[in-house]
Design a protein around this motif. Structure first.
Motif, PDB file in Angstrom:
ATOM      1  N   ILE A  35      -2.619   7.216  -2.343  1.00 41.85           N
ATOM      2  CA  ILE A  35      -3.029   8.367  -3.167  1.00 41.85           C
ATOM      3  C   ILE A  35      -3.300   8.657  -4.850  1.00 41.85           C
ATOM      4  O   ILE A  35      -3.781   9.712  -4.852  1.00 41.85           O
ATOM      5  N   ARG A  51       0.348  14.647  -7.587  1.00 37.20           N
ATOM      6  CA  ARG A  51       1.193  13.410  -6.947  1.00 37.20           C
ATOM      7  C   ARG A  51       2.449  13.061  -6.996  1.00 37.20           C
ATOM      8  O   ARG A  51       3.008  12.215  -6.114  1.00 37.20           O
ATOM      9  N   THR A  55       4.350  10.852  -3.683  1.00 41.09           N
ATOM     10  CA  THR A  55       4.847   9.959  -3.966  1.00 41.09           C
ATOM     11  C   THR A  55       6.173   9.352  -3.402  1.00 41.09           C
ATOM     12  O   THR A  55       5.945   8.322  -2.834  1.00 41.09           O
TER      13      THR A  55
END
Length: 158
Positions: A35, A51, A55
């Motif tokens: 990521i 993100r 995540t």
């Protein structure tokens, strides 16, 4: 798994533990390497980072994997009988299927490859009855996906 022997549960418990370990490893790899390497953080204050959802998803997968490991920790190091040769044959068959699908897609096009690949996957998964219906369903599925992608997304499949 009601009605199964403790040895069967042992093999399933070990498999569940290993699947949990693999999920945790994949989640850690995603959160700390994939990521950050692929998604740039946002520059504007007050905005949700791109993100965030990847995540969050990787974290949830990691937590569920950890829960599977904790739940099946008693089976992690026990020796249990397994069907190694059968699993090796099945893995080899699925590998040949995937390779043949990729190669055939290059030469035969999507509809032919999709129909043959879907039918072969049904056979490998254990479907041995109603083969004519499986073949017809495989052909219809490939044509439906091709038509959907063409009409809905204007994407010409090979």
């Amino acid at each position: 798994m009601s009605g199964s022997s403790p040895q069967d549960r042992g093999a399933q418990g070990r498999l569940d533990f290993l699947i949990g370990a693999l999920a945790v490893a994949g989640a850690l790899l995603s959160v700390f390497w994939m990521i950050p390497a692929q998604i740039a953080p946002t520059a504007d204050a007050g905005q949700l980072s791109p993100r965030f959802f990847p995540t969050l998803t990787a974290t949830v997968v990691g937590l569920f994997g950890l829960a599977m490991m904790i739940r099946n920790r008693a089976w992690a190091l026990r020796r249990v009988p397994h069907a190694g040769p059968r699993l090796l044959r099945e893995t080899l068959a699925w590998t040949v299927w995937a390779t043949a699908t990729l190669l055939l897609l290059t030469y035969a096009g999507f509809i032919v490859t999709g129909a043959l690949s879907c039918f072969a996957a049904m056979l490998l998964a254990g479907q041995r009855r109603h083969l004519l219906l499986c073949a017809l369903g495989s052909i219809l599925l490939a044509v439906a996906i091709q038509q959907l992608s063409w009409h809905a997304f204007y994407i010409q499949l090979p």
